[in-house]
Design a protein around this motif. Sequence first.
Motif, mmCIF file in Angstrom:
data_model
loop_
_atom_site.group_PDB
_atom_site.id
_atom_site.type_symbol
_atom_site.label_atom_id
_atom_site.label_comp_id
_atom_site.label_asym_id
_atom_site.label_seq_id
_atom_site.Cartn_x
_atom_site.Cartn_y
_atom_site.Cartn_z
ATOM 1 N N LYS A 130 -3.855 26.468 20.959
ATOM 2 C CA LYS A 130 -4.961 26.833 20.063
ATOM 3 C C LYS A 130 -5.625 27.199 21.167
ATOM 4 O O LYS A 130 -5.299 27.466 22.231
ATOM 5 C CB LYS A 130 -5.702 25.112 19.915
ATOM 6 N N GLU A 131 -7.710 27.307 20.835
ATOM 7 C CA GLU A 131 -7.962 28.898 21.526
ATOM 8 C C GLU A 131 -7.804 27.562 23.112
ATOM 9 O O GLU A 131 -8.135 27.900 24.053
ATOM 10 C CB GLU A 131 -9.860 28.905 20.926
ATOM 11 N N ASP A 132 -8.123 26.320 22.293
ATOM 12 C CA ASP A 132 -8.579 25.255 23.937
ATOM 13 C C ASP A 132 -7.235 25.013 24.786
ATOM 14 O O ASP A 132 -7.123 25.284 26.100
ATOM 15 C CB ASP A 132 -9.036 23.393 23.400
ATOM 16 N N GLY A 133 -6.450 25.296 24.242
ATOM 17 C CA GLY A 133 -4.976 24.614 25.451
ATOM 18 C C GLY A 133 -3.438 24.653 24.497
ATOM 19 O O GLY A 133 -3.837 25.734 23.393
ATOM 20 N N PRO A 155 -6.038 25.567 30.138
ATOM 21 C CA PRO A 155 -6.758 26.108 31.331
ATOM 22 C C PRO A 155 -7.017 25.100 32.706
ATOM 23 O O PRO A 155 -7.247 25.236 33.692
ATOM 24 C CB PRO A 155 -7.233 26.933 31.065
ATOM 25 N N GLU A 156 -8.423 23.877 32.555
ATOM 26 C CA GLU A 156 -8.744 23.795 33.018
ATOM 27 C C GLU A 156 -8.328 22.690 33.710
ATOM 28 O O GLU A 156 -7.931 22.057 34.685
ATOM 29 C CB GLU A 156 -10.124 23.264 32.149
ATOM 30 N N LEU A 157 -7.273 21.667 32.909
ATOM 31 C CA LEU A 157 -6.505 20.686 32.828
ATOM 32 C C LEU A 157 -5.414 20.964 33.729
ATOM 33 O O LEU A 157 -4.885 20.641 34.948
ATOM 34 C CB LEU A 157 -5.669 20.245 31.907
ATOM 35 N N THR A 209 -4.906 35.245 27.290
ATOM 36 C CA THR A 209 -4.500 34.885 28.815
ATOM 37 C C THR A 209 -6.055 35.305 29.128
ATOM 38 O O THR A 209 -6.155 34.521 30.443
ATOM 39 C CB THR A 209 -3.169 36.072 29.096
ATOM 40 N N LEU A 210 -6.509 36.033 29.352
ATOM 41 C CA LEU A 210 -7.225 36.775 30.003
ATOM 42 C C LEU A 210 -8.855 35.747 29.589
ATOM 43 O O LEU A 210 -9.901 35.186 30.831
ATOM 44 C CB LEU A 210 -8.725 38.007 29.728
ATOM 45 N N ARG A 211 -8.961 35.361 28.640
ATOM 46 C CA ARG A 211 -10.158 33.838 28.595
ATOM 47 C C ARG A 211 -9.376 32.336 29.062
ATOM 48 O O ARG A 211 -11.004 31.975 29.574
ATOM 49 C CB ARG A 211 -10.441 33.851 27.089
ATOM 50 N N TRP A 212 -8.361 32.458 29.404
ATOM 51 C CA TRP A 212 -7.723 31.242 29.653
ATOM 52 C C TRP A 212 -8.373 31.024 31.667
ATOM 53 O O TRP A 212 -8.439 30.663 32.421
ATOM 54 C CB TRP A 212 -6.481 30.915 30.010
#
Length: 372
Positions: free
Chosen positions: A109-112, A128-130, A166-169
């Motif tokens: 998903k976009e979020d992860g 990415p945050e986790l 990958t860049l957004r993350w």
Amino acid sequence: MMFEFRVQAVCPETGARAGELVTPHGIIETPVFMPVGTRATVKAMSPREMEEIEAQIVLSNTYHLYLRPGVELIEKAGGLHRFMNWHRPILTDSGGFQVFSLSGINRIKEDGVEFSSHLDGSRHFMTPELATRVQEGLGSDIAMCFDQCVELPCDEETARKSVERTLRWARRCKEVHRRDDQALFGIVQGALFDDLRKDCARELIAMDFPGYSIGGLSVGESHDEMYRILDLLNPILPQEKPRYLMGVGFPTNLVEGVARGVDMFDCVLPTRNGRNGTLLTSRGKFNIKHSRFEEDWGPIDPDCDCYACREFSKAYIRHLYRSGEMLGARLCSWHNLRYLISLMKGAREAILEGRFPQFRDRFHELFSTGKV
Ligand SMILES: Nc1ccc2nc(N)nc(O)c2c1
Ligand SMILES: [Zn+2]
């Protein structure tokens, strides 16, 4: 200074570099091979033995440690160095690659990424945050952004989407990363498409990471395709920052990677091959179970200084391996790890002494003989 990279010498003919990577847990001399300790142990080797073979830094994996024993337990132990009693540098991979290669049913998903644990099928959602938070909890010296590695072969549109994600993350990892005693590396993706690779590298460089990993390789492409991507990225990635080629690798790929400006390598090859009796030596590779070694009283590799080569014969190690004795897998892993660590140490010395082209030629000449 918590984290600093110094290039000490560059081979004028190839661009190969010798450097020093200063981290909170010690200085790493590059080029360096990093043994893989996925679940907080380099399989079959103790930290003391890893120090004996001069391992400078080991790798561990966010995906595995997040699932078991969990970052909370490792934080209670005082972090990964204390938990595994390894007090030299540690690099952690972000789990981006493992989620796609190891877990069951994953949904991006976009979020992860939503995935099922390979251990018990439980559902998880890695973002990415986790991934960044877990690595900060583990306390590794070098952490990786959460990226999306695509399988090869893949079409350009799929590769482009993975680069953009990958860049957004990477931006999101950088935004939440807080530990100033941990360096966060950006990971270049783009499969085998030159323009995507260049665009991805340039966007990551604009985010100014302290180091850059080259992902999406060692996933089935040919050696020539790998080398083409390295030749493409070498002049683009900042000369003054470390370059880490993920998942590589085989001795010839290490030497050719050094010749193309790579400073850091990791691969499960030495320990995985060690467990199945495949030995990497200065004269090529062989499997110890072959009958020709039944009465071979010589060492695995006459040019190797490791414990296995100093103290045991091939005949004995073959016996251990055929009997399924643990010491067999240990001695083979021990040798393979020392061989790759020594190979990078030799490359570094050759670069410092201005003789890397000769080192490279000699390596290929000897390794390709396959005469054991
Ligand atoms: N060959 C590899 C090995 C490990 C990787 N880890 C991440 N995070 N990304 C990749 O593309 C990798 C590729
Ligand atoms: Zn050896």
